[in-house]
Design an enzyme around this catalytic site. Structure first.
Site, short mmCIF file in Angstrom:
data_model
loop_
_atom_site.label_atom_id
_atom_site.label_comp_id
_atom_site.label_asym_id
_atom_site.label_seq_id
_atom_site.Cartn_x
_atom_site.Cartn_y
_atom_site.Cartn_z
N GLY A 12 0.94 -1.11 0.11
CA GLY A 12 -0.03 -0.03 0.20
C GLY A 12 0.73 1.26 -0.04
O GLY A 12 0.50 2.34 0.67
N ALA A 13 1.96 1.07 -0.71
CA ALA A 13 2.95 2.22 -0.71
C ALA A 13 2.57 3.59 -1.40
O ALA A 13 3.24 4.65 -0.99
CB ALA A 13 4.62 1.78 -1.31
N GLY A 15 -0.54 4.70 -0.79
CA GLY A 15 -1.51 5.52 0.02
C GLY A 15 -1.05 6.28 0.77
O GLY A 15 0.05 6.67 0.77
N GLY A 18 1.10 5.27 3.46
CA GLY A 18 2.52 4.84 2.78
C GLY A 18 3.30 6.32 2.65
O GLY A 18 4.38 6.24 2.94
N GLY A 131 -3.28 -2.67 7.83
CA GLY A 131 -4.57 -2.62 7.02
C GLY A 131 -5.71 -3.27 7.88
O GLY A 131 -5.45 -4.32 8.51
N ASP A 160 -3.60 3.08 18.98
CA ASP A 160 -4.44 3.12 20.29
C ASP A 160 -3.69 3.35 21.69
O ASP A 160 -4.19 4.24 22.35
CB ASP A 160 -5.22 1.92 20.29
CG ASP A 160 -5.75 1.31 18.91
OD1 ASP A 160 -6.57 2.12 18.46
OD2 ASP A 160 -5.15 0.42 18.51
N HIS A 188 -8.22 -4.12 17.64
CA HIS A 188 -8.12 -2.80 17.01
C HIS A 188 -9.24 -2.46 16.43
O HIS A 188 -9.62 -2.49 15.25
CB HIS A 188 -6.72 -2.43 16.25
CG HIS A 188 -6.86 -1.11 15.45
ND1 HIS A 188 -6.75 -0.06 16.09
CD2 HIS A 188 -7.21 -0.96 14.19
CE1 HIS A 188 -6.92 0.94 15.14
NE2 HIS A 188 -7.35 0.53 14.14
N1 LIG Z 1 -4.24 -0.48 12.84
C1 LIG Z 1 -4.27 0.90 12.68
O1 LIG Z 1 -4.18 1.70 13.74
C2 LIG Z 1 -4.68 1.78 11.56
C3 LIG Z 1 -5.10 1.02 10.23
N2 LIG Z 1 -5.40 1.68 9.36
C4 LIG Z 1 -5.69 1.01 8.02
O2 LIG Z 1 -4.42 1.13 7.24
C5 LIG Z 1 -4.79 0.79 5.87
C6 LIG Z 1 -4.19 1.85 4.73
O3 LIG Z 1 -4.85 3.16 4.93
P1 LIG Z 1 -4.42 4.28 3.97
O4 LIG Z 1 -3.07 4.13 3.72
O5 LIG Z 1 -5.08 5.66 4.59
O6 LIG Z 1 -5.37 3.78 2.87
P2 LIG Z 1 -5.06 4.30 1.29
O7 LIG Z 1 -6.47 3.82 0.79
O8 LIG Z 1 -4.75 5.73 1.11
O9 LIG Z 1 -3.93 3.33 0.80
C7 LIG Z 1 -4.08 1.92 0.45
C8 LIG Z 1 -3.30 1.50 -0.58
O10 LIG Z 1 -2.84 0.25 -0.43
C9 LIG Z 1 -2.97 -0.10 -1.94
N3 LIG Z 1 -3.18 -1.55 -2.09
C10 LIG Z 1 -4.54 -2.25 -2.17
N4 LIG Z 1 -4.62 -3.39 -2.11
C11 LIG Z 1 -3.16 -3.83 -2.20
C12 LIG Z 1 -2.54 -5.14 -2.28
N5 LIG Z 1 -3.27 -6.23 -2.49
N6 LIG Z 1 -1.40 -5.02 -2.43
C13 LIG Z 1 -0.36 -3.97 -2.48
N7 LIG Z 1 -1.01 -2.70 -2.08
C14 LIG Z 1 -2.56 -2.52 -2.07
C15 LIG Z 1 -3.84 0.92 -2.74
O11 LIG Z 1 -3.57 0.91 -3.91
C16 LIG Z 1 -3.52 2.04 -1.78
O12 LIG Z 1 -2.53 2.65 -2.57
C17 LIG Z 1 -6.53 0.81 5.82
O13 LIG Z 1 -6.99 -0.32 6.00
C18 LIG Z 1 -6.99 1.41 7.18
O14 LIG Z 1 -8.14 1.26 7.65
C19 LIG Z 1 -5.46 3.27 9.13
C20 LIG Z 1 -5.45 3.86 10.48
C21 LIG Z 1 -4.83 3.19 11.70
O1 LIG Z 2 -10.91 3.14 10.76
C1 LIG Z 2 -9.75 3.40 10.01
O2 LIG Z 2 -9.85 3.11 8.90
C2 LIG Z 2 -8.95 4.13 10.87
C3 LIG Z 2 -8.23 3.18 12.07
O3 LIG Z 2 -8.08 2.29 11.86
C4 LIG Z 2 -7.69 4.28 13.01
O4 LIG Z 2 -7.54 5.53 12.94
O5 LIG Z 2 -7.64 3.77 14.20
#
Ligand SMILES: NC(=O)C1=CN([C@@H]2O[C@H](COP(=O)(O)OP(=O)(O)OC[C@H]3O[C@@H](n4cnc5c(N)ncnc54)[C@H](O)[C@@H]3O)[C@@H](O)[C@H]2O)C=CC1
Ligand SMILES: O=C([O-])CC(=O)C(=O)O
Length: 329
Positions: A12-13, A15, A18, A131, A160, A188
């Site tokens: 997801g680099a 995104g 990333g 993710g 968190d 989470h």
């Molecule tokens: N665990 C945590 O505390 C948190 C988790 N997240 C999660 O992180 C994830 C990413 O968030 P963002 O970067 O904001 O999303 P984003 O939508 O901006 O970026 C995701 C990227 O992943 C790519 N992608 C999709 N499928 C893929 C695959 N099979 N292989 C490689 N790349 C792939 C997409 O093309 C996109 O560039 C989301 O699932 C979000 O819910 C976000 C915040 C906190």
């Molecule tokens: O719900 C989301 O995609 C974002 C998330 O996990 C967080 O900010 O903890």
């Protein structure tokens, strides 16, 4: 002595996370200021061009520690020789999507990625799943990688953990650096349980300093657990810089160790401690040393905490059963 670069794969680099993450990895914040890195960016075909743009910007920073950047849309190549893998790319929930659909769509990502890690990563691979749903995505990837020790698959609850420290500091007027031994238990998700009963504020028990169970139940816990949704509401996009920061913290602590007298929170495969069913990936209090983590043992769990840990763990068990039903583990 010249050190061999550490291969770091980021999915997801292209995104949002990333974009906030890669520059800090390349500048030495992930592993240390003396550790050279090679980046391996994994995207889907539609994300390749944007990933190339980010790679151009990384070049333009002339980071002394960055020894190479390669971009792939094939997980088998993306994870080749990886020492650290940050699994950020995931399928977000979209309108009308049921939980089963979400788990199944993510299974289509994390199962092949787990298999590619199994076949191609370095022997010392450490995996952090960011993710969402992070805990269960980590379980799916782990199940597809039977030759990798199960404990190398972790899920991110450090955001968190950091959010909880910040809220507690704001409530008590303490410095964030004075707060130790906070714990996030469980998933989470909105069921997570941020626990201050064993936390310390400048050496004093945090629950005693706060001494306000109503604030804990009605303000602190929901504020931390629903912070992701509040950020989406305010920003119009999910947490990116703070999530990237937490990913850096998670891996840095795993590799470089927790400070004496402190611990952190990581989503890790349960060994059955604290009544959490073995195998599910749940957040626990952990100490780390020499690249390994251990669950902090012997904490007294009061009734208030027990009910909340059990509720979040029950959700993880349901998610595990759902992905089992779908044949993903
Ligand atoms: N665990 C945590 O505390 C948190 C988790 N997240 C999660 O992180 C994830 C990413 O968030 P963002 O970067 O904001 O999303 P984003 O939508 O901006 O970026 C995701 C990227 O992943 C790519 N992608 C999709 N499928 C893929 C695959 N099979 N292989 C490689 N790349 C792939 C997409 O093309 C996109 O560039 C989301 O699932 C979000 O819910 C976000 C915040 C906190
Ligand atoms: O719900 C989301 O995609 C974002 C998330 O996990 C967080 O900010 O903890």
């Amino acid at each position: 002595m010249t050190r061999t670069p550490v291969n770091v794969t980021v999915t997801g680099a292209a995104g949002q996370i990333g974009y906030a993450l890669l520059f800090r990895i390349a500048s030495g914040h992930l592993l240390g200021a003396d550790v050279p890195v090679k980046l391996r960016l994994l995207e889907i075909p539609q994300g390749m061009k944007a990933a190339e743009g980010t790679a151009m910007e990384l070049d333009d920073c002339a980071f002394p520690l960055l020894k190479g950047i390669d971009i792939f849309d094939d997980p088998n190549k993306g994870f080749e020789g990886a020492n650290v893998a940050l699994l950020v790319g995931a399928r977000p929930r979209t309108k009308g999507m049921e939980r089963g659909d979400l788990l199944s769509a993510n299974g289509g990502i994390f199962k092949p990625q787990g298999a590619a890690i199994n076949a191609h990563a370095a022997d010392d691979i450490k995996v952090l799943v960011v993710g969402n749903p992070a805990n269960t995505n980590a379980l799916i990837a782990q199940a597809a990688a039977p030759d990798v020790p199960a404990e190398r698959f972790t899920a991110m609850t450090r955001l968190d953990h950091n959010r909880a420290i910040s809220q507690l500091a704001a409530k008590t007027g303490a410095a964030v650096s004075d707060i130790k031994r906070l714990t996030i238990w469980g998933n989470h998700s909105a069921t997570q349980y941020p626990d201050i009963f064993h936390a310390e504020i400048a050496g004093k028990n945090a629950a005693e300093v706060v001494s306000d169970e109503q604030w804990l139940a009605d303000t602190f816990i929901p504020t931390v657990a629903k912070r992701g949704a509040a950020i989406i509401e305010a920003r119009g996009a999910s947490s990116a810089a703070s999530a990237a920061n937490a990913a850096i913290d998670h891996v840095h602590t795993w590799v470089n160790g927790t400070a004496a007298g402190d611990w952190t929170s990581m989503g890790i495969p349960s060994d059955g401690s604290y009544g959490v069913p073995e195998g599910i990936i749940s957040s626990f209090p952990v100490t780390t040393k020499d690249g390994k983590y251990e669950i902090v043992q012997g904490l007294d769990i009061n009734e208030f905490s027990r009910a909340r840990i059990d509720a979040s763990v029950a959700e993880l068990v349901e998610e595990r059963d759902a992905v089992r039903e779908l044949g993903l583990i």
